[in-house]
Design an enzyme around this catalytic site. Structure first.
Site, PDB file in Angstrom:
ATOM      1  N   LYS A   1      -8.574 -28.073  37.231  1.00  0.00           N
ATOM      2  CA  LYS A   1      -8.095 -29.050  35.924  1.00  0.00           C
ATOM      3  C   LYS A   1      -8.274 -30.584  36.510  1.00  0.00           C
ATOM      4  O   LYS A   1      -8.579 -31.448  35.673  1.00  0.00           O
ATOM      5  CB  LYS A   1      -6.762 -28.623  35.470  1.00  0.00           C
ATOM      6  CG  LYS A   1      -6.467 -27.201  35.044  1.00  0.00           C
ATOM      7  CD  LYS A   1      -5.087 -26.994  34.232  1.00  0.00           C
ATOM      8  CE  LYS A   1      -4.040 -26.751  35.618  1.00  0.00           C
ATOM      9  NZ  LYS A   1      -4.226 -25.792  36.782  1.00  0.00           N
TER      10      LYS A   1
ATOM     11  N   ARG B   1       2.159 -25.662  29.140  1.00  0.00           N
ATOM     12  CA  ARG B   1       2.241 -24.425  30.188  1.00  0.00           C
ATOM     13  C   ARG B   1       3.080 -23.507  29.288  1.00  0.00           C
ATOM     14  O   ARG B   1       2.949 -22.233  29.769  1.00  0.00           O
ATOM     15  CB  ARG B   1       2.852 -24.704  31.213  1.00  0.00           C
ATOM     16  CG  ARG B   1       1.866 -25.148  32.312  1.00  0.00           C
ATOM     17  CD  ARG B   1       2.710 -25.336  33.612  1.00  0.00           C
ATOM     18  NE  ARG B   1       2.084 -25.156  34.830  1.00  0.00           N
ATOM     19  CZ  ARG B   1       1.400 -26.056  35.547  1.00  0.00           C
ATOM     20  NH1 ARG B   1       1.082 -27.546  35.082  1.00  0.00           N
ATOM     21  NH2 ARG B   1       0.811 -25.921  36.779  1.00  0.00           N
TER      22      ARG B   1
ATOM     23  N   ARG C   1      -6.838 -27.363  49.549  1.00  0.00           N
ATOM     24  CA  ARG C   1      -6.751 -28.610  48.467  1.00  0.00           C
ATOM     25  C   ARG C   1      -6.006 -29.478  49.311  1.00  0.00           C
ATOM     26  O   ARG C   1      -4.871 -29.314  50.140  1.00  0.00           O
ATOM     27  CB  ARG C   1      -5.869 -28.228  47.283  1.00  0.00           C
ATOM     28  CG  ARG C   1      -5.326 -29.381  46.747  1.00  0.00           C
ATOM     29  CD  ARG C   1      -5.353 -29.081  45.138  1.00  0.00           C
ATOM     30  NE  ARG C   1      -4.075 -28.401  45.089  1.00  0.00           N
ATOM     31  CZ  ARG C   1      -3.797 -27.773  43.636  1.00  0.00           C
ATOM     32  NH1 ARG C   1      -4.354 -28.186  42.897  1.00  0.00           N
ATOM     33  NH2 ARG C   1      -2.864 -26.728  43.362  1.00  0.00           N
TER      34      ARG C   1
ATOM     35  N   ARG D   1       0.116 -30.237  49.245  1.00  0.00           N
ATOM     36  CA  ARG D   1       1.230 -30.087  48.480  1.00  0.00           C
ATOM     37  C   ARG D   1       2.136 -28.874  49.088  1.00  0.00           C
ATOM     38  O   ARG D   1       1.448 -27.891  49.559  1.00  0.00           O
ATOM     39  CB  ARG D   1       0.967 -29.516  47.161  1.00  0.00           C
ATOM     40  CG  ARG D   1       0.377 -30.714  46.255  1.00  0.00           C
ATOM     41  CD  ARG D   1      -0.222 -30.315  44.977  1.00  0.00           C
ATOM     42  NE  ARG D   1       0.461 -29.290  44.331  1.00  0.00           N
ATOM     43  CZ  ARG D   1       0.200 -28.672  43.081  1.00  0.00           C
ATOM     44  NH1 ARG D   1      -1.102 -29.464  42.739  1.00  0.00           N
ATOM     45  NH2 ARG D   1       0.727 -27.781  42.401  1.00  0.00           N
TER      46      ARG D   1
ATOM     47  N   ARG E   1       2.814 -18.710  41.416  1.00  0.00           N
ATOM     48  CA  ARG E   1       2.544 -19.725  40.428  1.00  0.00           C
ATOM     49  C   ARG E   1       1.450 -18.746  39.546  1.00  0.00           C
ATOM     50  O   ARG E   1       1.312 -19.121  38.404  1.00  0.00           O
ATOM     51  CB  ARG E   1       1.787 -20.948  41.055  1.00  0.00           C
ATOM     52  CG  ARG E   1       3.087 -21.910  41.397  1.00  0.00           C
ATOM     53  CD  ARG E   1       2.667 -22.970  42.497  1.00  0.00           C
ATOM     54  NE  ARG E   1       1.593 -23.585  42.217  1.00  0.00           N
ATOM     55  CZ  ARG E   1       0.461 -24.370  42.911  1.00  0.00           C
ATOM     56  NH1 ARG E   1       0.849 -24.061  44.276  1.00  0.00           N
ATOM     57  NH2 ARG E   1      -0.232 -24.876  42.480  1.00  0.00           N
TER      58      ARG E   1
HETATM   59  P1  ADP Z   1      -1.419 -26.868  39.649  1.00  0.00           P
HETATM   60  O1  ADP Z   1      -2.581 -28.119  39.531  1.00  0.00           O
HETATM   61  O2  ADP Z   1      -1.636 -26.139  40.810  1.00  0.00           O
HETATM   62  O3  ADP Z   1      -1.616 -25.932  38.138  1.00  0.00           O
HETATM   63  P2  ADP Z   1       0.395 -28.668  38.788  1.00  0.00           P
HETATM   64  O4  ADP Z   1       0.517 -29.754  39.824  1.00  0.00           O
HETATM   65  O5  ADP Z   1      -0.003 -28.774  37.441  1.00  0.00           O
HETATM   66  O6  ADP Z   1      -0.195 -27.146  39.302  1.00  0.00           O
HETATM   67  O7  ADP Z   1       1.952 -28.417  38.711  1.00  0.00           O
HETATM   68  C1  ADP Z   1       3.006 -28.209  39.682  1.00  0.00           C
HETATM   69  C2  ADP Z   1       4.542 -27.705  39.486  1.00  0.00           C
HETATM   70  O8  ADP Z   1       4.908 -28.551  38.422  1.00  0.00           O
HETATM   71  C3  ADP Z   1       4.315 -26.277  38.569  1.00  0.00           C
HETATM   72  O9  ADP Z   1       4.219 -25.201  39.334  1.00  0.00           O
HETATM   73  C4  ADP Z   1       5.731 -26.535  37.882  1.00  0.00           C
HETATM   74  O10 ADP Z   1       6.662 -25.918  38.737  1.00  0.00           O
HETATM   75  C5  ADP Z   1       5.799 -27.962  37.542  1.00  0.00           C
HETATM   76  N1  ADP Z   1       5.002 -28.231  36.197  1.00  0.00           N
HETATM   77  C6  ADP Z   1       4.108 -29.060  35.848  1.00  0.00           C
HETATM   78  N2  ADP Z   1       3.640 -29.217  34.712  1.00  0.00           N
HETATM   79  C7  ADP Z   1       4.535 -28.350  33.875  1.00  0.00           C
HETATM   80  C8  ADP Z   1       4.858 -28.117  32.720  1.00  0.00           C
HETATM   81  N3  ADP Z   1       3.966 -28.330  31.853  1.00  0.00           N
HETATM   82  N4  ADP Z   1       5.795 -27.161  32.204  1.00  0.00           N
HETATM   83  C9  ADP Z   1       6.647 -26.403  33.304  1.00  0.00           C
HETATM   84  N5  ADP Z   1       6.416 -26.988  34.701  1.00  0.00           N
HETATM   85  C10 ADP Z   1       5.451 -27.830  35.151  1.00  0.00           C
HETATM   86  P1  ADP Z   2      -6.119 -27.774  39.304  1.00  0.00           P
HETATM   87  O1  ADP Z   2      -5.683 -29.062  39.146  1.00  0.00           O
HETATM   88  O2  ADP Z   2      -6.418 -26.771  38.127  1.00  0.00           O
HETATM   89  O3  ADP Z   2      -4.613 -27.009  40.108  1.00  0.00           O
HETATM   90  P2  ADP Z   2      -7.788 -28.828  41.472  1.00  0.00           P
HETATM   91  O4  ADP Z   2      -8.580 -29.874  40.411  1.00  0.00           O
HETATM   92  O5  ADP Z   2      -6.715 -29.636  42.217  1.00  0.00           O
HETATM   93  O6  ADP Z   2      -7.285 -27.703  40.319  1.00  0.00           O
HETATM   94  O7  ADP Z   2      -8.748 -28.147  42.340  1.00  0.00           O
HETATM   95  C1  ADP Z   2      -8.376 -27.458  43.494  1.00  0.00           C
HETATM   96  C2  ADP Z   2      -9.145 -27.686  44.650  1.00  0.00           C
HETATM   97  O8  ADP Z   2     -10.269 -27.104  44.606  1.00  0.00           O
HETATM   98  C3  ADP Z   2      -9.065 -29.036  44.969  1.00  0.00           C
HETATM   99  O9  ADP Z   2      -9.227 -29.192  46.408  1.00  0.00           O
HETATM  100  C4  ADP Z   2     -10.382 -29.300  44.614  1.00  0.00           C
HETATM  101  O10 ADP Z   2     -11.155 -30.295  45.324  1.00  0.00           O
HETATM  102  C5  ADP Z   2     -11.291 -27.963  44.693  1.00  0.00           C
HETATM  103  N1  ADP Z   2     -12.122 -27.581  43.547  1.00  0.00           N
HETATM  104  C6  ADP Z   2     -12.110 -28.338  42.221  1.00  0.00           C
HETATM  105  N2  ADP Z   2     -13.193 -27.733  41.412  1.00  0.00           N
HETATM  106  C7  ADP Z   2     -14.064 -26.981  42.230  1.00  0.00           C
HETATM  107  C8  ADP Z   2     -15.017 -26.415  41.866  1.00  0.00           C
HETATM  108  N3  ADP Z   2     -15.639 -26.198  40.754  1.00  0.00           N
HETATM  109  N4  ADP Z   2     -15.888 -25.601  43.170  1.00  0.00           N
HETATM  110  C9  ADP Z   2     -15.174 -25.596  44.376  1.00  0.00           C
HETATM  111  N5  ADP Z   2     -13.901 -26.400  44.405  1.00  0.00           N
HETATM  112  C10 ADP Z   2     -13.307 -27.029  43.455  1.00  0.00           C
END
Ligand code: ADP
Ligand code: ADP
Ligand code: ZN
Length: 223
Positions: free
Chosen positions: A13, A88, A127, A161, A172
């Site tokens: 994302k 979410r 990551r 992270r 998660r």
């Molecule tokens: P990821 O990119 O791995 O999906 P995020 O960076 O979006 O994770 O979120 C990290 C953490 O922040 C989540 O596990 C949750 O605890 C919190 N968080 C982020 N956005 C939301 C939301 N919209 N609602 C509830 N918790 C959230």
């Molecule tokens: P999210 O925001 O959904 O948690 P991220 O964009 O942070 O996901 O991506 C998670 C990890 O995977 C990062 O280290 C990113 O550089 C890598 N990544 C993202 N998209 C791809 C893809 N299509 N193929 C391989 N690695 C990816």
């Protein structure tokens, strides 16, 4: 253009939100990043959410809705925004729809990044990000052009992270399936849901997003 990116942790994302932000000149709103900044600077919000995030649970809806609404009217969102990590829960999605409707606006597109749970672990544990500008990288899939130097800002400091450890990731993922997945049918019935293959390479995922949004070269319009 108001876009939501949906998918489990590690789906890509943040990566795709960055690409869309640059391409469409819209704001990128990553609620996870906003919360991590609050934790890092020790604000009351940060203190409230720190333990919740470390456990891989969701922050309460009311808190998140306040966080989001404080952000969507900033100048960088004048042409729209791409949401990474919000909504979410159904309650968050409904609150967002209501708030936008009040301003005669609406979400235009919801893009689902379809991924394979088993492969996500490798994505997440590899990551890391630039400590200075937040640009995202991966040990195997997205290395900086020059080893140890951020492509975007030249910084040599990187961070991982706290919650990207295997046990927290499992929690998660479970949270995603229980609380966030019901948003797929919610947006499908609104006729807004578009799906792409999130397991493809980064550039290919971006291409598929362009394609499903009708932003291909042939009909490049920014409706
Ligand atoms: P990821 O990119 O791995 O999906 P995020 O960076 O979006 O994770 O979120 C990290 C953490 O922040 C989540 O596990 C949750 O605890 C919190 N968080 C982020 N956005 C939301 C939301 N919209 N609602 C509830 N918790 C959230
Ligand atoms: P999210 O925001 O959904 O948690 P991220 O964009 O942070 O996901 O991506 C998670 C990890 O995977 C990062 O280290 C990113 O550089 C890598 N990544 C993202 N998209 C791809 C893809 N299509 N193929 C391989 N690695 C990816
Ligand atoms: Zn940087």
């Amino acid at each position: 253009m108001k876009i939501i990116l949906l998918g489990p942790p590690g789906a890509g994302k943040g990566t795709q939100a960055d690409i869309l932000r640059k391409k469409l000149n819209i704001g990128k709103i990553a609620t996870g990043d906003m919360l991590r900044e609050a934790v890092a600077s020790g604000t009351p919000l940060g203190k409230q959410v720190q333990d919740i995030m470390a456990k891989g649970h969701l922050v309460p809806d009311k808190t998140m809705i306040d966080v989001l609404f404080g952000r969507i009217h900033k100048a960088d969102c004048a042409l729209g925004f791409v949401l990474d990590g919000f909504p979410r829960t159904l309650a968050q999605a409904e609150a967002l729809d209501r708030a936008l409707a009040f301003e005669d606006a609406a979400i235009d597109r919801v893009i689902e990044l379809k991924v394979d749970d088993e492969k996500l672990m490798k994505r997440i544990v590899g990551r890391y990000a630039c400590a200075k500008c937040g640009a995202g990288y991966h040990d195997s899939f997205k290395r900086p052009m020059q080893a140890g130097v951020c492509d975007a800002c030249g910084s040599k400091e990187f961070i991982r992270r706290e919650d990207d450890k295997a046990q927290t990731v499992a929690k998660r993922l479970e949270t995603y399936h229980m609380q966030t997945e019901p948003l797929l049918p919610y947006y499908r019935v609104q006729g807004k849901l578009l799906s792409v293959d999130g397991m493809a390479e980064i550039e290919e995922v971006a291409r598929q997003i362009d394609e499903v949004m009708g932003m291909g070269k042939k009909n490049a319009k920014n409706s």
